[in-house]
Design a protein around this motif. Structure first.
Motif, PDB file in Angstrom:
ATOM      1  N   THR A   1     -36.634  65.821  99.430  1.00 41.50           N
ATOM      2  CA  THR A   1     -36.262  67.227  99.252  1.00 41.50           C
ATOM      3  C   THR A   1     -36.123  67.937 100.597  1.00 41.50           C
ATOM      4  O   THR A   1     -35.225  68.770 100.774  1.00 41.50           O
TER       5      THR A   1
ATOM      6  N   MET B   1     -30.673  72.811  93.465  1.00 44.55           N
ATOM      7  CA  MET B   1     -30.599  71.855  92.349  1.00 44.55           C
ATOM      8  C   MET B   1     -31.192  70.482  92.671  1.00 44.55           C
ATOM      9  O   MET B   1     -31.893  69.897  91.840  1.00 44.55           O
TER      10      MET B   1
ATOM     11  N   SER C   1     -29.484  78.964  93.960  1.00 40.87           N
ATOM     12  CA  SER C   1     -29.834  78.076  92.845  1.00 40.87           C
ATOM     13  C   SER C   1     -29.023  76.788  92.885  1.00 40.87           C
ATOM     14  O   SER C   1     -29.513  75.726  92.485  1.00 40.87           O
ATOM     15  N   VAL C   2     -27.796  76.869  93.387  1.00 39.92           N
ATOM     16  CA  VAL C   2     -26.968  75.664  93.514  1.00 39.92           C
ATOM     17  C   VAL C   2     -27.532  74.746  94.598  1.00 39.92           C
ATOM     18  O   VAL C   2     -27.652  73.530  94.406  1.00 39.92           O
TER      19      VAL C   2
ATOM     20  N   THR D   1     -25.534  75.543  83.727  1.00 43.28           N
ATOM     21  CA  THR D   1     -24.902  76.643  84.454  1.00 43.28           C
ATOM     22  C   THR D   1     -23.479  76.856  83.948  1.00 43.28           C
ATOM     23  O   THR D   1     -23.031  77.998  83.751  1.00 43.28           O
TER      24      THR D   1
ATOM     25  N   GLN E   1     -41.436  73.007  94.270  1.00 47.46           N
ATOM     26  CA  GLN E   1     -40.956  72.212  93.134  1.00 47.46           C
ATOM     27  C   GLN E   1     -41.698  70.878  93.035  1.00 47.46           C
ATOM     28  O   GLN E   1     -42.008  70.398  91.937  1.00 47.46           O
TER      29      GLN E   1
ATOM     30  N   MET F   1     -30.152  66.757  87.683  1.00 47.49           N
ATOM     31  CA  MET F   1     -29.339  67.696  88.475  1.00 47.49           C
ATOM     32  C   MET F   1     -28.028  68.010  87.763  1.00 47.49           C
ATOM     33  O   MET F   1     -27.600  69.166  87.691  1.00 47.49           O
TER      34      MET F   1
ATOM     35  N   MET G   1     -34.999  70.769  92.421  1.00 45.22           N
ATOM     36  CA  MET G   1     -35.437  70.949  91.033  1.00 45.22           C
ATOM     37  C   MET G   1     -35.315  69.643  90.252  1.00 45.22           C
ATOM     38  O   MET G   1     -36.183  69.300  89.451  1.00 45.22           O
ATOM     39  N   GLY G   2     -34.232  68.912  90.507  1.00 44.73           N
ATOM     40  CA  GLY G   2     -34.045  67.619  89.842  1.00 44.73           C
ATOM     41  C   GLY G   2     -35.114  66.625  90.247  1.00 44.73           C
ATOM     42  O   GLY G   2     -35.681  65.913  89.404  1.00 44.73           O
TER      43      GLY G   2
ATOM     44  N   ASN H   1     -28.668  70.301  84.881  1.00 50.21           N
ATOM     45  CA  ASN H   1     -28.842  71.695  85.319  1.00 50.21           C
ATOM     46  C   ASN H   1     -27.485  72.342  85.599  1.00 50.21           C
ATOM     47  O   ASN H   1     -27.262  73.506  85.262  1.00 50.21           O
ATOM     48  N   LEU H   2     -26.602  71.567  86.217  1.00 47.62           N
ATOM     49  CA  LEU H   2     -25.256  72.070  86.497  1.00 47.62           C
ATOM     50  C   LEU H   2     -24.502  72.341  85.201  1.00 47.62           C
ATOM     51  O   LEU H   2     -23.789  73.343  85.065  1.00 47.62           O
TER      52      LEU H   2
END
Length: 468
Positions: free
Chosen positions: A325, A289, A285-286, A35, A375, A28, A292-293, A31-32
């Motif tokens: 999730t 996260m 998308s935030v 960004t 995901q 996560m 997705m992580g 991914n940040l």
């Protein structure tokens, strides 16, 4: 106890929630960090002018499409390495790692060379002309030249993630971003390189840590340690890796291409709808996260447990990840809902954009768990090595469901721009149901390796038994 064994023990023996969060947390953050990478370039280039920002925005779909072609090999690497790690077969995990590094290097060099010649014609085809064409071409050519660095770091990340180490790639990415933040103003303004300076700063920052990352695979004795002999391409072994990786490459690249088409359909409802979609997606998308992580972490956990013949624990990991999730995304949606109009206005104050963006984001916030399930299923199928199943739901959601639904709703209903938002939610719901049915078939539970006694020489190429 070395880190390699400690991570393996946590994944195949330890508390499953702890294992998921331990792997997902750094992903996560990574991914940040990516960004922030993009925002840093956009911020400094934005000081140059609107044409410069348009130039780097225009070429992004091209870069994403090319990266998607390489993602498949890295997903195959994570799947195979995680299963060999779970089977405690370090030698074969090392051999696969060597092939991933070599293939990534050669493939990216070929892409880079071709790209230097086709960059300008591609941008012309996308409508670029005049100064926009010049700026975008200069930026894209430098990115093409730096493809080996980008691909090698992706290879390093997949190797580490396969072993259960998501922290090291995150650390290197963070330091790389810090270097990029320092170099951007120096290259753009100090050296007066403009847009080219932004590209050079990015590639230089990535190259330094890509080289160092690959260096550590050879000279650190914790986990997988490569030797030059592992870099020699073995056609049979590489063919089997590509067999797993190709569906993921096709799935990622078709999704990238699909979103270009999707934007074309959305803009038919007007620029306000497209702007609302863009703003909503950035916010969304935030919030996504964590899912997705967890999905990426689940790929490693499923792979290692299948490799260790612990199917029941692999199923437990999937169920636990789905619960996590759901809780996280539901909580995020509830927190987000009342503040949506204020958040949209922070990006744009035009009434039409605020109205459409608010409706879209609120609708999506109520259906966030569906995106979480998506995901989870992608992570499960990729980690088990059954990438055809992952490709099916990735491409199916966009090409078989979302785009056709938008067309149908636009033609046969009076919903107007809301057709886009309803199509998105419905496509997520349908594909989640399809993914669940595919999960229940149990095919994903069959690992794509067979544990055999160590082999030597050319026989090692037969030690991978792929059933995809």
């Amino acid at each position: 106890m070395d880190t390699y064994k400690e991570k393996r023990d946590l994944i195949i023996k330890g508390n499953i929630v702890k294992a998921i969060l331990a792997l997902a947390g750094p992903i996560m953050l990574n991914n940040l960090i990516q960004t922030i990478y993009n925002l840093t370039d956009t911020y400094w280039v934005g000081q140059l002018g609107g044409t410069e920002v348009a130039a780097i925005t225009l070429i992004w779909p091209i870069v994403f499409f090319l990266l998607a072609l390489g993602f498949g090999i890295n997903i195959a690497g994570t799947s195979l390495i995680s299963q060999y790690t779970g089977a405690d077969d370090k030698e074969n995990a090392t051999r696969v790692s060597g092939q991933i590094v070599s293939f990534s290097l050669y493939f990216s060099i070929i892409i880079g060379i071709i790209g230097l010649f086709v960059a300008e014609p591609i941008i012309k085809m996308m409508g670029g002309e005049g100064r926009l064409l010049e700026l975008a071409s200069n930026y894209l050519k430098i990115i093409f030249a730096g493809m080996p660095a980008i691909f090698l770091f992706l290879a390093f990340t997949s190797i580490k993630q396969g072993q259960g180490d998501t922290v090291t790639p995150m650390k290197y990415s963070a330091i790389s971003v810090a270097l990029n933040m320092v170099l951007d103003p120096i290259f753009i303004f100090g050296l007066d390189l403009g847009v080219r300076g932004a590209a050079l700063a990015t590639i230089f920052s990535r190259s330094v840590f890509a080289i160092y990352a690959i260096y550590t695979l050879f000279y650190r004795k914790t986990g997988i340690q490569l030797h030059l002999k592992h870099l020699i391409l073995k056609p049979n072994l590489l063919k089997k890796i590509i067999k797993i990786g190709l569906p993921s490459s096709l799935g990622q690249s078709s999704a990238a291409l699909g979103f270009i088409f999707l934007n074309a359909f959305i803009i038919s409802f007007g620029k306000s709808t497209l702007a609302a979609f863009g703003i909503g997606n950035r916010i969304n998308s935030v919030i996504l996260m964590p899912a997705m992580g967890i999905g990426n972490a689940l790929a490693t956990i499923v792979g290692q447990n299948l490799g260790a013949d612990q199917i029941k624990r692999a199923r437990q990991a999937v169920k636990t990840s789905a619960v996590l999730t759901t809780v996280l995304l539901t909580s995020g949606g509830i927190i987000l809902y009342p503040f949506v109009p204020t958040i949209i206005r922070a990006f744009n104050t035009e009434p039409a954009i605020v109205s459409q963006g608010t409706f879209y984001l609120r609708l999506i916030s109520l259906s966030l768990p569906l995106m979480g399930f998506f995901q989870i299923f992608v992570g499960t199928f990729q980690g088990s090595g059954h990438t055809l199943m992952a490709m099916f739901i990735m491409t199916g959601r966009l090409w078989a469901l979302r785009i056709p639904l938008i067309i149908l709703f636009k033609k046969y209903t009076d919903w107007g721009s809301s057709s886009v938002w309803y199509a998105m939610v419905l496509s997520n719901a349908i594909i989640s149901l399809v993914g669940f049915i595919m999960y229940l078939t149990g095919k994903w539970q069959k690992k794509v390796i067979k544990k055999k006694p160590p082999l030597t020489g050319s026989e090692v190429d037969q030690n991978l038994d792929i059933d995809n």
